[in-house]
Write an enzyme that holds these catalytic residues in place. Sequence first.
Site, PDB file in Angstrom:
ATOM      1  N   HIS A  36      99.503  52.794  61.494  1.00  0.00           N
ATOM      2  CA  HIS A  36     100.299  53.918  61.050  1.00  0.00           C
ATOM      3  C   HIS A  36     100.888  53.700  59.525  1.00  0.00           C
ATOM      4  O   HIS A  36     101.604  54.735  59.108  1.00  0.00           O
ATOM      5  CB  HIS A  36     101.529  54.238  61.985  1.00  0.00           C
ATOM      6  CG  HIS A  36     100.681  54.831  63.246  1.00  0.00           C
ATOM      7  ND1 HIS A  36     101.339  55.305  64.317  1.00  0.00           N
ATOM      8  CD2 HIS A  36      99.361  55.139  63.470  1.00  0.00           C
ATOM      9  CE1 HIS A  36     100.734  55.579  65.334  1.00  0.00           C
ATOM     10  NE2 HIS A  36      99.495  55.602  65.021  1.00  0.00           N
TER      11      HIS A  36
ATOM     12  N   ASP B 237     107.961  49.870  59.415  1.00  0.00           N
ATOM     13  CA  ASP B 237     108.884  48.996  59.007  1.00  0.00           C
ATOM     14  C   ASP B 237     108.136  47.561  58.494  1.00  0.00           C
ATOM     15  O   ASP B 237     106.935  47.213  59.061  1.00  0.00           O
ATOM     16  CB  ASP B 237     109.914  48.650  59.661  1.00  0.00           C
ATOM     17  CG  ASP B 237     109.665  48.357  61.015  1.00  0.00           C
ATOM     18  OD1 ASP B 237     109.123  47.098  61.237  1.00  0.00           O
ATOM     19  OD2 ASP B 237     110.239  48.821  62.168  1.00  0.00           O
TER      20      ASP B 237
ATOM     21  N   GLY C 196     107.524  48.022  73.399  1.00  0.00           N
ATOM     22  CA  GLY C 196     108.191  48.919  72.923  1.00  0.00           C
ATOM     23  C   GLY C 196     107.602  50.331  72.418  1.00  0.00           C
ATOM     24  O   GLY C 196     107.821  50.786  71.326  1.00  0.00           O
TER      25      GLY C 196
ATOM     26  N   CYS D  61      95.451  57.614  38.452  1.00  0.00           N
ATOM     27  CA  CYS D  61      94.813  58.836  37.894  1.00  0.00           C
ATOM     28  C   CYS D  61      95.664  59.596  37.265  1.00  0.00           C
ATOM     29  O   CYS D  61      95.294  60.764  36.634  1.00  0.00           O
ATOM     30  CB  CYS D  61      94.069  59.481  39.120  1.00  0.00           C
ATOM     31  SG  CYS D  61      95.042  60.378  40.417  1.00  0.00           S
TER      32      CYS D  61
ATOM     33  N   ALA E  10     113.861  44.475  74.261  1.00  0.00           N
ATOM     34  CA  ALA E  10     112.768  43.726  73.485  1.00  0.00           C
ATOM     35  C   ALA E  10     113.535  42.378  73.119  1.00  0.00           C
ATOM     36  O   ALA E  10     112.824  41.413  73.154  1.00  0.00           O
ATOM     37  CB  ALA E  10     112.281  44.514  72.256  1.00  0.00           C
TER      38      ALA E  10
ATOM     39  N   ASN F 222     104.446  50.631  63.738  1.00  0.00           N
ATOM     40  CA  ASN F 222     105.735  50.612  63.011  1.00  0.00           C
ATOM     41  C   ASN F 222     105.445  50.543  61.322  1.00  0.00           C
ATOM     42  O   ASN F 222     104.674  49.877  60.981  1.00  0.00           O
ATOM     43  CB  ASN F 222     106.744  49.764  63.304  1.00  0.00           C
ATOM     44  CG  ASN F 222     107.195  49.538  64.790  1.00  0.00           C
ATOM     45  OD1 ASN F 222     107.144  50.705  65.400  1.00  0.00           O
ATOM     46  ND2 ASN F 222     107.722  48.578  65.359  1.00  0.00           N
TER      47      ASN F 222
ATOM     48  N   GLU G 144     111.975  50.696  79.537  1.00  0.00           N
ATOM     49  CA  GLU G 144     111.571  51.410  80.901  1.00  0.00           C
ATOM     50  C   GLU G 144     110.152  51.666  80.700  1.00  0.00           C
ATOM     51  O   GLU G 144     109.573  51.696  79.768  1.00  0.00           O
ATOM     52  CB  GLU G 144     112.639  52.754  80.814  1.00  0.00           C
ATOM     53  CG  GLU G 144     112.290  53.649  79.609  1.00  0.00           C
ATOM     54  CD  GLU G 144     113.755  54.674  79.617  1.00  0.00           C
ATOM     55  OE1 GLU G 144     113.144  55.578  79.265  1.00  0.00           O
ATOM     56  OE2 GLU G 144     114.577  54.244  80.140  1.00  0.00           O
TER      57      GLU G 144
ATOM     58  N   CYS H 185      98.289  57.896  46.594  1.00  0.00           N
ATOM     59  CA  CYS H 185      97.685  58.961  45.880  1.00  0.00           C
ATOM     60  C   CYS H 185      96.931  59.946  46.704  1.00  0.00           C
ATOM     61  O   CYS H 185      96.117  59.727  46.982  1.00  0.00           O
ATOM     62  CB  CYS H 185      97.174  58.797  44.680  1.00  0.00           C
ATOM     63  SG  CYS H 185      96.691  60.071  43.489  1.00  0.00           S
TER      64      CYS H 185
END
Length: 232
Positions: A108, A93, A174, A138, A218, A91, A202, A116
Site C-alpha cells: 500500500h 510506516d 494485526g 517533469c 502483537a 502499512n 482479536e 508525481c
Amino acid sequence: MPDPTIVILTGAGISAESGLGTFRDEGGLWARHRIEDVATPEGFGRDPDLVHRFYNARRAQAATARPNAAHRALARLQAALPGAVHIVTQNVDGLHEAAGAREVLHMHGRLDRALCGACAHRWPAPAEMHRSDPCPACGAAATRPDVVWFGEMPHGMERIWGLLESASLFVAIGTSGEVYPAAAFVEEARASGADTLELNLEPSSRISEFARARFGPATEVVPAWVEELLAG
Ligand code: BJW
C-alpha cells in the site's frame, strides 16, 4: 523436506503498540476521517490540501514512532532463516525496516515517498508535502503521497501472488481482513497447500479461513511465536 517459504502479511495492528493508530478499531483513523475524502483518488482530486494535511500529520507521527518487539521479532526471524521469510506489509510506516527487516514489500505504498500524479516519478517525500510542490522530474504540480488508495492497484501483486503460490506457511498479523486483495491472501495460500496462522488482538473477519490462530497484543504473541518457530 523442501525449503520453507514463510509469507507474513502485516497490518496496522503490528504498529499499534508503537503508537500508530489503526483504521477500523474503535477511535481508529476511519472513525475520525471519511475514507472517501482522504483515501481515494477522487477525494484527492476534490481537496488535495485536506489529503496532504492528513498524510503530513501521519508522516510526522510515523517519523517519531519506534519499532516494537513484534517488528524486531520478525526481523530476527528473517535473519535466522535467510531467504525464507517474506514480509508483505499493508502499512505505510517504515517500522519493519527500522527494526532491521530486509526487502519488505509495501503493497500500500510508503509515507516517506512522493509520487508525481502526472509522470509517475517517485522520490523521497519531504516532511511536509503541498499540492504546489513541483515534480523533480517533469515539473508538474501534481505531487501526491506514494500510497495506494481505494480503487488503485496495490504494488508488487505479481510477486506477492507468486510468493503465496510457493508458501509453506502464511501468517497474517494485526490486520482486520476487510480490505482486498490482502484479505484474499489466506485463501490463495491455503489453495497452494500452505499452513495458515492468524496472530491478532482479536479474531479478524477472515478467521474461519485460518488453520490456526493466537490472540493477544502483537508485542506478546509475535515474539512468542518466533521463539517457538526458531526453537524448532
Ligand atoms: C492488533 C493490535 C495489537 C489492533 N496487536 N493486533 C467489494 C468487494 C471486494 C473488494 C472490493 C469491493 N469494492 C471495492 C473493493 C476493492 C477495495 C476493497 O477492498 N474495499 C473493501 C472496503 C471492500 N480494495 C481496493 O480498492 C484495493 N485495490 C484493488 O482492489 O485493486 C484492484 C483494482 C483496482 C482498480 C480497478 C479494479 C481492481 C486498494 C486498497 C487500498 C487500501 N488503502 C488503505 C490506505 C493506504 C494508505 C494509508 O495508510 O492511508 O490501506 S485503507 C487502509 O486499510 C490501509 C490499510 O493498509 C488497509 C488495511 O487495514 P488493516 O491494516 O487491516 O487495519 P485495520 O484497522 O482494519 O485492522 C487493524 C487490526 O489490528 C484489527 O484486526 C485489530 O484487531 C488488530 N489490532 N491492535 C495485534 N496491539
